[in-house]
Design a protein around this motif. Structure first.
Motif, short mmCIF file in Angstrom:
data_model
loop_
_atom_site.label_atom_id
_atom_site.label_comp_id
_atom_site.label_asym_id
_atom_site.label_seq_id
_atom_site.Cartn_x
_atom_site.Cartn_y
_atom_site.Cartn_z
N LYS A 3 0.83 -1.21 0.00
CA LYS A 3 0.00 0.00 0.00
C LYS A 3 0.87 1.26 0.00
CE LYS A 3 -4.02 -1.95 2.24
NZ LYS A 3 -4.94 -1.86 3.36
N MET A 4 1.97 1.22 0.68
CA MET A 4 2.87 2.37 0.75
C MET A 4 3.42 2.71 -0.64
SD MET A 4 3.42 4.26 3.15
CE MET A 4 4.42 4.77 4.46
N TRP A 5 3.77 1.68 -1.39
CA TRP A 5 4.29 1.89 -2.75
C TRP A 5 3.23 2.54 -3.63
CZ3 TRP A 5 2.68 -0.25 -7.45
CH2 TRP A 5 3.54 -0.02 -8.53
N TRP A 6 1.98 2.10 -3.48
CA TRP A 6 0.88 2.64 -4.28
C TRP A 6 0.65 4.12 -3.96
CZ3 TRP A 6 -1.30 1.56 -8.56
CH2 TRP A 6 -2.52 2.09 -8.90
N HIS A 7 0.78 4.53 -2.73
CA HIS A 7 0.62 5.93 -2.34
C HIS A 7 1.72 6.80 -2.97
CE1 HIS A 7 -2.72 5.60 0.40
NE2 HIS A 7 -2.16 4.51 0.96
N HIS A 8 2.93 6.30 -3.04
CA HIS A 8 4.02 7.06 -3.68
C HIS A 8 3.78 7.22 -5.16
CE1 HIS A 8 6.54 7.42 -0.16
NE2 HIS A 8 6.43 6.10 0.09
N VAL A 9 3.28 6.18 -5.81
CA VAL A 9 2.99 6.25 -7.25
C VAL A 9 1.88 7.26 -7.50
CG1 VAL A 9 2.11 4.97 -9.22
CG2 VAL A 9 3.83 3.93 -7.75
N CYS A 10 0.82 7.20 -6.71
CA CYS A 10 -0.30 8.15 -6.87
C CYS A 10 0.15 9.58 -6.61
CB CYS A 10 -1.45 7.78 -5.93
SG CYS A 10 -2.32 6.29 -6.42
N PHE A 13 2.11 10.78 -9.56
CA PHE A 13 1.20 11.03 -10.69
C PHE A 13 0.48 12.37 -10.52
CE2 PHE A 13 -3.01 10.62 -12.67
CZ PHE A 13 -2.60 10.47 -13.99
N VAL A 14 -0.02 12.64 -9.33
CA VAL A 14 -0.72 13.91 -9.06
C VAL A 14 0.25 15.08 -9.23
CG1 VAL A 14 -1.84 15.28 -7.26
CG2 VAL A 14 -2.48 12.89 -7.59
N PHE A 15 1.45 14.95 -8.72
CA PHE A 15 2.44 16.02 -8.86
C PHE A 15 2.76 16.28 -10.33
CE2 PHE A 15 6.88 17.36 -9.27
CZ PHE A 15 6.81 18.58 -8.62
N LEU A 16 2.96 15.22 -11.11
CA LEU A 16 3.26 15.35 -12.53
C LEU A 16 2.09 15.99 -13.28
CD1 LEU A 16 5.25 14.78 -14.84
CD2 LEU A 16 4.17 12.55 -15.08
N THR A 17 0.88 15.57 -12.97
CA THR A 17 -0.31 16.13 -13.62
C THR A 17 -0.45 17.62 -13.33
OG1 THR A 17 -1.40 13.99 -13.46
CG2 THR A 17 -2.80 15.90 -13.88
N VAL A 18 -0.32 18.02 -12.09
CA VAL A 18 -0.43 19.43 -11.71
C VAL A 18 0.68 20.24 -12.36
CG1 VAL A 18 -0.30 21.04 -9.76
CG2 VAL A 18 -1.68 18.96 -9.58
N SER A 19 1.87 19.69 -12.44
CA SER A 19 2.99 20.39 -13.08
C SER A 19 2.71 20.63 -14.56
CB SER A 19 4.28 19.60 -12.92
OG SER A 19 4.62 19.48 -11.56
N LEU A 20 2.21 19.60 -15.25
CA LEU A 20 1.92 19.74 -16.68
C LEU A 20 0.79 20.74 -16.94
CD1 LEU A 20 2.24 16.07 -17.92
CD2 LEU A 20 3.80 17.96 -18.35
#
Length: 107
Positions: A3-10, A13-20
């Protein structure tokens, strides 16, 4: 651990989306080519053209020379007039060919 790995991936992803999204240039309007249908359909199309013009779009309308409803001169759009004398359905054939070129379906 899984679960911890999944939170880092999410989170990444959110950081990359907001940056773009934040680096995307704003849209100020575009060029729109309109193939209106003469008659009562023009009334609804004109309402849409008024709103698109108000939002900053450049509009070009292709109209038949025999059109009763679509004026050649308008402050909303520039027009391209196709001569129709003695040519029958040339305007509609032209529209169908243009729709084939852009891989659109004719309704």
């Amino acid at each position: 651990m899984g679960k911890m790995w999944w939170h880092h991936v999410c989170g990444a992803f959110v950081f990359l989306t907001v940056s773009l999204i934040s680096f995307t240039p704003p849209c100020d309007g575009g060029n729109i080519l309109v193939f209106p249908v003469d008659g009562s359909h023009w009334i609804n199309t004109k309402i849409l053209l008024e709103e698109l013009h108000a939002r900053g779009h450049n509009l070009t309308v292709i109209r038949a020379s025999t059109s009763w409803y679509i004026p050649e001169k308008s402050p909303l759009y520039t027009s391209i007039t196709i001569q129709m004398e003695g040519q029958g359905n040339a305007f509609y054939i032209f529209l169908q060919e243009q729709l084939k070129v852009c891989n659109c379906e004719c309704v």
